[in-house]
Design a protein around this motif. Structure first.
Motif: not given
Length: 530
Positions: A265-272, A318-322
């Motif tokens: 994600d934007q905080s450079n944490q793992p996301a899907i 499309s997108g990401i799940i934080e």
């Protein structure tokens, strides 16, 4: 007269090449197989759970829960459809395989029926799996047909087997055995998987992903007190503490998911990361465009992972799940999502594991039993028919074993302990054809016929009995393979291959070698004549 046709010699040579080509890899280590040229075949026998060690799970498919969920979805479909048609509803209650809708105003019966029939496609009263019928002046029944309810069970089990197979493949487990047991059970055998807990966790998670709008019109506190609106549901967050009130209507589900991957994600944490198909992208885009400034919930297996606010229309699909993911948890979830969601919950009825050392003991015991069986056959044939004829039958037996291993390696068959029993039985049965041929030769030789005539009669007149005896055996093996499961199928498959190769080698190898001996020695009598 006994003839040695050229095609028989060529066929024998080709069978020997086949046996060696598809069997040699079993005698090599994995490192040695990797170092071989790419054009060489490298198939090997796959050892089953009882020989290699691994995990065993007996799973129960909760078909009843799936049916209840499908019927609950009828409720939501009816409520949403009638709301869009501006038909006032006094209540919707479950009734058997469906729901009964009570209208507030009987005058609206015609538009209500028309709207409900749009759910069936074509405006008909009956679809292949659902029906819409009037009940009195102000009630409509929307339900699954009996055939659809009955078909849900087998369909759910079949779909669950495929999902479980994809999930186990993501673990890197080689040649898992996943079979149906009874009407609603699945047997999973994963050779080499030493951690049944991880296997159970990956298999059992339903992995149902949905995107639903958060209910901002009603109070979460009132819902916690028991006042949950009929079109909403109360769910807990992934932390198990934070409550969320979300609309029951599913905007997009995991069925529209094309691919998932691990990202940041934007905080450079793992996301899907996720991507929808065309239908999912369109529905997601329309919903986000119409609800800018409102939150929507990302729900996995009944828990809200996150509830971000819609800042703009998301039209790309499309997108990401934080969430509070680690690399490991994100990777596991991605594997589950890519493998598909289970159509029904699974519960573990039985679990057990076989250690690698116990599997190695079973392999050694199987090898010893095979060697003893081979030695017994060797001694019997030599004592009964002498060194020449007994030795020829043993050579045929060796080629038979080579062809069995080659055929099983080429087809990717799994060798189990019952399979070893089938192999030993095949060794004992393989010399039956030789015994029939030799005994017929002996009778003809004792009757005063020449060696050539005796051999010719031995092969020709014994063939009917050989084919009859082995045909009944292979039919029995095919029945076991068709109706059996697990070890029974392994036994049947090994036996089927063994019957075919034993007839081939017993007749062809024996005939070719005896004709060569006959031409070289030109004997006046057969050594087996008494």
């Amino acid at each position: 007269m006994v003839q040695m046709s050229r095609w028989k010699v060529i066929l024998l040579a080709l069978s020997l090449v086949f046996g060696l080509l598809f069997s040699y890899a079993n005698a090599l280590t994995p490192a040695q197989r990797e170092s071989l040229p790419g054009w060489l075949p490298k198939p090997t026998l796959n050892l089953g759970l009882d020989l290699q060690g691994g995990s065993y799970l007996l799973l129960q498919v909760d078909v009843s829960a799936m049916r209840d969920k499908r019927i609950a979805n009828l409720n939501e479909d009816a409520r949403q459809t009638l709301s869009e048609a501006q038909v006032a509803v006094a209540g919707i209650v479950r009734d058997g395989n469906g729901v009964v809708i009570t209208l507030s105003n009987p005058v609206q019966m015609e538009p209500a029926v028309t709207a409900m029939r749009t759910l069936l496609g074509g405006g008909m009263a009956v679809a292949s799996d659902r029906t819409v019928t009037r009940q009195g002046d102000n009630r409509i029944r929307y339900a699954f047909t009996d055939a659809a309810i009955t078909a849900m069970g087998p369909t759910a089990v079949d779909q669950s087997i495929e999902v479980v197979r994809r999930r186990i493949d993501s673990l890197g487990t080689r040649e898992p055995s996943i079979t149906r047991q009874g009407a609603e059970r699945i047997v999973v055998q994963a050779p080499g998987e030493s951690d049944p807990t991880q296997l159970e966790r990956v298999i059992g998670q339903t992995a149902q992903l949905t995107f639903q709008m958060v209910d901002v019109e009603n109070s979460v506190q009132e819902a916690l007190a028991g006042a949950v609106p009929p079109d909403a549901e109360l769910l807990m967050g992934e932390d198990g503490v934070t409550p969320y009130l979300v609309k029951r209507r599913v905007i997009v589900s995991g069925e529209n998911l094309v691919a998932a991957n691990v990202t940041t994600d934007q905080s450079n944490q793992p996301a899907i990361g996720f991507r929808f198909d065309g239908q999912g992208a369109r529905r997601f885009g329309e919903t986000t465009a119409n609800n800018i400034g409102r939150p929507f919930a990302i729900i996995l297996d009944g828990k809200v992972i996150s509830a971000p606010r819609i800042n703009s229309a998301i039209t790309g699909g499309s997108g990401i799940i934080e969430g509070s993911f680690t690399i490991a948890s994100a990777s596991e979830l991605v594997n589950l999502l890519n493998g598909g969601s289970l159509p029904a919950p699974l519960s573990v009825e039985e679990r057990r594991s076989v250690t690698a050392s116990l599997g190695a003991d079973a392999v050694r015991a199987g090898q010893l039993a095979t060697l003893i069986a081979f030695a017994g056959v060797l001694v019997f044939m030599v004592l009964s028919y002498g060194g020449l004829f007994g030795g020829i039958s043993v050579i045929a037996l060796l080629l038979n074993g080579l062809l069995i291993i080659g055929a099983m390696s080429m087809t990717g068959a799994t060798l189990t302990l019952p399979g070893i029993a089938g192999l030993i039985l095949t060794l004992a049965m393989a010399v039956d054809a030789n015994v029939l041929i030799y005994e017929r030769m002996r009778d003809e030789a004792n009757a005063g016929r020449s060696p050539i005539a005796a051999m010719d009669a031995g092969f020709n007149r014994a063939m009917v009995t050989i084919i009859d005896a082995n045909l009944t055996t292979i039919l029995a093996a095919l029945i076991m393979f068709w109706f059996g499961a697990g070890p029974v199928r392994g036994f049947a498959w090994t036996l089927s291959i063994g019957v075919v190769t034993s007839v081939f080698t017993a007749v062809l190898v024996t005939q070719v070698l005896l004709v060569v001996w006959l031409r070289l020695r030109r004997p006046k009598s057969l050594p087996i004549a008494s």
